[in-house]
Motif scaffolding. Structure first.
Motif, PDB file in Angstrom:
ATOM      1  N   ARG A   1      -5.826  -4.896   5.013  1.00 60.84           N
ATOM      2  CA  ARG A   1      -5.694  -6.151   5.768  1.00 60.84           C
ATOM      3  C   ARG A   1      -6.968  -6.983   5.669  1.00 60.84           C
ATOM      4  NH1 ARG A   1      -2.836  -3.835  11.333  1.00 60.84           N
ATOM      5  NH2 ARG A   1      -0.657  -3.919  10.595  1.00 60.84           N
TER       6      ARG A   1
ATOM      7  N   VAL B   1      -4.618   0.930   5.882  1.00 60.95           N
ATOM      8  CA  VAL B   1      -3.889  -0.300   6.198  1.00 60.95           C
ATOM      9  C   VAL B   1      -4.851  -1.351   6.732  1.00 60.95           C
ATOM     10  CG1 VAL B   1      -2.168  -1.350   7.720  1.00 60.95           C
ATOM     11  CG2 VAL B   1      -1.665   0.817   6.568  1.00 60.95           C
ATOM     12  N   ASP B   2      -5.764  -0.955   7.608  1.00 64.01           N
ATOM     13  CA  ASP B   2      -6.742  -1.902   8.150  1.00 64.01           C
ATOM     14  C   ASP B   2      -7.683  -2.397   7.057  1.00 64.01           C
ATOM     15  OD1 ASP B   2      -5.830  -1.763  10.824  1.00 64.01           O
ATOM     16  OD2 ASP B   2      -6.949   0.092  11.143  1.00 64.01           O
TER      17      ASP B   2
ATOM     18  N   ILE C   1       1.366  -5.246   3.339  1.00 65.04           N
ATOM     19  CA  ILE C   1       0.181  -5.964   3.826  1.00 65.04           C
ATOM     20  C   ILE C   1       0.449  -7.457   3.633  1.00 65.04           C
ATOM     21  CG2 ILE C   1      -2.307  -6.226   3.647  1.00 65.04           C
ATOM     22  CD1 ILE C   1      -1.377  -3.372   4.357  1.00 65.04           C
TER      23      ILE C   1
ATOM     24  N   ALA D   1       3.330   0.712   3.127  1.00 66.95           N
ATOM     25  CA  ALA D   1       3.032  -0.306   4.136  1.00 66.95           C
ATOM     26  C   ALA D   1       2.926  -1.646   3.437  1.00 66.95           C
ATOM     27  CB  ALA D   1       1.738   0.021   4.869  1.00 66.95           C
TER      28      ALA D   1
ATOM     29  N   LEU E   1       0.851  -1.175   0.000  1.00 67.88           N
ATOM     30  CA  LEU E   1       0.000   0.000   0.000  1.00 67.88           C
ATOM     31  C   LEU E   1       0.891   1.229   0.000  1.00 67.88           C
ATOM     32  CD1 LEU E   1      -3.163   0.552   2.165  1.00 67.88           C
ATOM     33  CD2 LEU E   1      -1.410   2.322   2.067  1.00 67.88           C
TER      34      LEU E   1
END
Length: 313
Positions: free
Chosen positions: A274, A270-271, A237, A235, A228
């Protein structure tokens, strides 16, 4: 509020050839190829990117609105959408065409020969993105070319945040068209091969692509996870290890359903990514693009186990 999914509703016809293509194709005769494969095993699945993403969102408890054009043979799929409680308010019926269909033959080495008939899908530009405030988020997934161009402009004009997910439709666009589609979008989601195609067509660096996106870029790498990228940094993942590998068809759509679910609810990206990774893992453990079902309590518990933090509300 609703999430509008612009794309295809299609039937996937999956055939299994219990031998190897290479044993039946003579390399020195490919200029006059004439082969027939006996396929004793065949499955017909409900599919299409809009259908698959809508299914994932419905399983998560969201309100998906698939926007697609379908043909005279859509009755059984329409019944399924009714059974699931998925709205058909933006499903355009054109009885002069068939519903889009994919014919996929797989051999013992997992090689595939695919033929895709777009049928009514090429009429989806006749659908228009609503501007009445009922749509909170959207996505442009593989569809007829004119529909993807038009819906991109309509999302932008309506001020509706959306993902551009070109997928297998990517070869239809030239560099200028891709620049415009990305500039209109908040997020771009591609796999690593598709990203390289975009770079080749546009001449962009990652930084130049990010400069045109309000949200960011997600590049998936299959079993190696996804990356990401936003203006604030990168980030990684992680990929979630599946319980088994049954069928990869529709894994990318399940990922995008999880991503959209989180973004629409205002989660940290990010969440949201995920959750997308977890959804892809759940999907690959089941046959057919819409062959899985979710228990939200189990999903929440698994999210915490996999990522070490609670899934946002």
């Amino acid at each position: 509020m609703s999430i509008l999914i612009c794309g295809s509703l299609a039937y996937d016809n999956i055939m299994v050839f219990p031998e190897r293509f290479k044993d039946h194709i003579l390399p020195d005769k490919t200029h006059m190829l004439n082969v027939a494969f006996l396929v004793p095993e065949m499955h017909r699945n409900f599919g299409g990117c809009a259908g698959n993403i809508a299914y994932g969102l419905q399983q998560l408890g969201a309100t998906p609105l698939p926007m697609a054009a379908v043909g005279a043979d859509f009755d059984r799929y329409a019944e399924r959408l009714d059974e699931l409680g998925i709205s058909q308010a933006y499903v355009l019926r054109d009885d002069d065409h068939f519903t889009a269909q994919a014919y996929i033959t797989t051999d013992l080495d997992d090689n595939q020969i695919t033929a895709f008939h777009p049928g009514a899908m090429d009429q989806n530009h006749r659908n228009v993105v609503p501007t009445d405030g009922t749509v909170a988020w959207g996505i442009i997934s593989p569809d007829g070319k004119q529909a993807m161009l038009d819906h991109s402009d309509q999302f932008k004009s309506a001020g509706i945040p959306h993902i551009f997910d070109p997928g297998q439709a990517l070869p239809m666009f030239n560099g200028d068209e891709l620049r415009g589609l990305v500039a209109n979008a908040d997020w771009l989601t591609v796999n690593s091969y598709e990203w390289e195609m975009i770079v080749k067509k546009t001449g962009w660096t990652r930084g130049e692509a990010l400069a045109g996106l309000k949200g960011g870029l997600i590049v998936t790498h299959g079993g190696e996870g996804s990356k990401l990228l936003t203006a604030d940094g990168e980030a990684d993942i992680p990929a979630v290890r599946p319980e088994r590998i049954a069928d990869p068809t529709g894994c990318g759509d399940a990922y995008r359903a999880g991503l959209l679910f989180g973004l629409e609810r205002g989660w940290n990206p990010v969440d949201a990514a995920r959750l997308g990774s977890l959804m892809g893992s759940i999907k690959i453990a089941h046959n057919a693009p819409q062959g899985y079902s979710l228990d939200l309590n189990d999903l929440t518990a698994r999210y915490k186990t996999e990522f070490g933090s609670a899934m946002p509300a």
